[in-house]
Design an enzyme around this catalytic site. Structure first.
Site, PDB file in Angstrom:
ATOM      1  N   LEU A 153       3.480  26.116  46.876  1.00  0.00           N
ATOM      2  CA  LEU A 153       3.188  24.805  46.738  1.00  0.00           C
ATOM      3  C   LEU A 153       2.200  23.777  46.290  1.00  0.00           C
ATOM      4  O   LEU A 153       2.434  23.497  44.623  1.00  0.00           O
ATOM      5  CB  LEU A 153       2.908  23.178  48.289  1.00  0.00           C
ATOM      6  N   TYR A 154       1.197  24.725  45.924  1.00  0.00           N
ATOM      7  CA  TYR A 154       0.082  24.697  45.415  1.00  0.00           C
ATOM      8  C   TYR A 154       0.036  25.012  43.997  1.00  0.00           C
ATOM      9  O   TYR A 154      -0.393  24.288  43.401  1.00  0.00           O
ATOM     10  CB  TYR A 154      -1.074  25.634  45.976  1.00  0.00           C
ATOM     11  N   ALA A 155       0.733  25.916  44.016  1.00  0.00           N
ATOM     12  CA  ALA A 155       1.121  26.382  42.591  1.00  0.00           C
ATOM     13  C   ALA A 155       2.344  25.699  41.983  1.00  0.00           C
ATOM     14  O   ALA A 155       2.581  24.926  40.720  1.00  0.00           O
ATOM     15  CB  ALA A 155       1.978  27.799  42.351  1.00  0.00           C
ATOM     16  N   THR A 157       1.934  22.106  42.189  1.00  0.00           N
ATOM     17  CA  THR A 157       1.336  21.084  41.493  1.00  0.00           C
ATOM     18  C   THR A 157       0.509  21.221  40.219  1.00  0.00           C
ATOM     19  O   THR A 157       0.966  20.640  39.386  1.00  0.00           O
ATOM     20  CB  THR A 157       0.904  20.983  43.307  1.00  0.00           C
ATOM     21  N   LYS A 158       0.048  22.846  40.690  1.00  0.00           N
ATOM     22  CA  LYS A 158      -0.433  23.270  39.638  1.00  0.00           C
ATOM     23  C   LYS A 158       0.375  23.286  38.089  1.00  0.00           C
ATOM     24  O   LYS A 158      -0.339  23.267  36.898  1.00  0.00           O
ATOM     25  CB  LYS A 158      -1.559  23.943  39.152  1.00  0.00           C
TER      26      LYS A 158
END
Length: 322
Positions: A153-155, A157-158
């Site tokens: 999920l970090y990816a 959002t980025k």
């Protein structure tokens, strides 16, 4: 010239702020000083900045509309924004996904909306991540690669931040440059990063967790190289309506086992290694193609892993008291 640096108490943000001050540039820094990792380290970074009359600080959240609008109203002469504030960490996005959406997605939208009120804004530079390459296996990673198979999920959002930047450049003419950072390390670094955790475990005589896989490697990038890369891009600004993306990496992938070996040498202690399966959110290998940024600015990394880890370890022993 006045530059806004978000995430100014963070690892990369504090180094970029120092580099700008060294150029004689006035820096406005903001940060939430949240407790994702020990705020004592963030405050220590800030203390090194606040000795300069060129630096001013405000504790603020980029996702807070009132705070961002007020910041721009108080500083209408901001010409460049370096947006480095983010909820960082790949694995923590499995624990608290909401904070990533709020800070990394909503925060970028709120900041860009506030920036539309700046009459003198020349360039909006923001931090993306090598994580956007997700499940790609073709190395080195190029900016032209497809990035529609994220591994965390970090990816997500980025990547959302990159798409948001493209839309705002198209709709509102804001010149935008996104920087995909590759595994940044060095003094004053983040305690949640693997190299920092390895160092703490080695010095404390505790087990070092190493994920299984003979190909586990990272394109480690020393913090001073990242900082010089940010400034090189700032010196070659995007045009109105343009949205660009560049990798900033070390251009030399290293096995994680070599990283541990260098930490053992520079810290003077042996690591007790425990092998575990690699989490699904973790990429096996990363490697940045630097052709695009070198064509733009001539920038290239200067610090090899051996030198960088030596500098980090000396700082680490002093800061942590080992």
């Amino acid at each position: 010239m006045k530059v806004l640096v978000t995430g100014a108490a963070g690892f990369i943000g504090s180094h970029v702020a120092h580099a700008l001050i060294d150029r004689g540039i006035e820096v406005v820094g903001i940060d939430t000083l949240n407790a994702y990792y020990d705020p004592v380290l963030k405050k220590a970074r800030l203390e090194r900045l606040t000795v300069s009359p060129k630096f001013s600080f405000q504790q603020a959240d980029v996702s807070d509309r009132d705070q961002m609008n007020g910041l721009m109203a108080d500083n209408p002469d901001i010409r460049i924004v370096v947006h480095l504030a983010a909820q960082a960490g790949v694995r923590y996005s499995l624990v608290d996904p909401y904070s990533y959406v709020n800070t990394n997605v909503m925060g970028q939208v709120v900041l860009l909306e506030a920036c539309r009120k700046l009459p003198s804004l020349e360039h909006f530079i923001y931090a993306s991540s090598s994580s956007v390459y997700g499940q790609n296996t073709s190395l080195p990673f190029k900016e032209s690669d497809r990035v529609d198979a994220p591994g965390s999920l970090y990816a997500v959002t980025k990547r959302a931040g990159e798409l948001t930047a493209t839309a705002y450049a198209h709709l509102h003419g804001i010149p935008q440059t996104g920087l995909r950072f590759f595994t940044v390390y060095g003094p004053w670094g983040r305690p949640d990063m693997a190299y920092y955790g390895f160092a703490k475990a080695i010095c404390a005589g505790e087990p070092v967790t190493l994920y299984e896989g003979s190909g586990l490697s990272r394109d480690f990038t020393y913090i001073d190289d990242i900082t010089s890369g940010v400034l090189a891009v700032m010196d070659h600004p995007a045009k109105a309506g343009e949205a660009r993306l560049f990798n900033l990496g070390g251009d030399h992938p290293e096995k994680v086992t070599r990283l541990i070996g260098l930490l053992e040498e520079t810290l003077g202690r042996k690591a007790q290694i425990e092998f575990r399966p690699r989490p699904a959110a973790d990429m096996e290998s990363t490697w940045a193609s630097l052709e695009a940024v070198q064509k733009l600015s001539g920038w290239k990394p200067e610090t090899n892993l051996e030198t960088g880890i030596g500098i980090f370890s000396a700082w680490f022993r002093n800061f942590q008291g080992f």
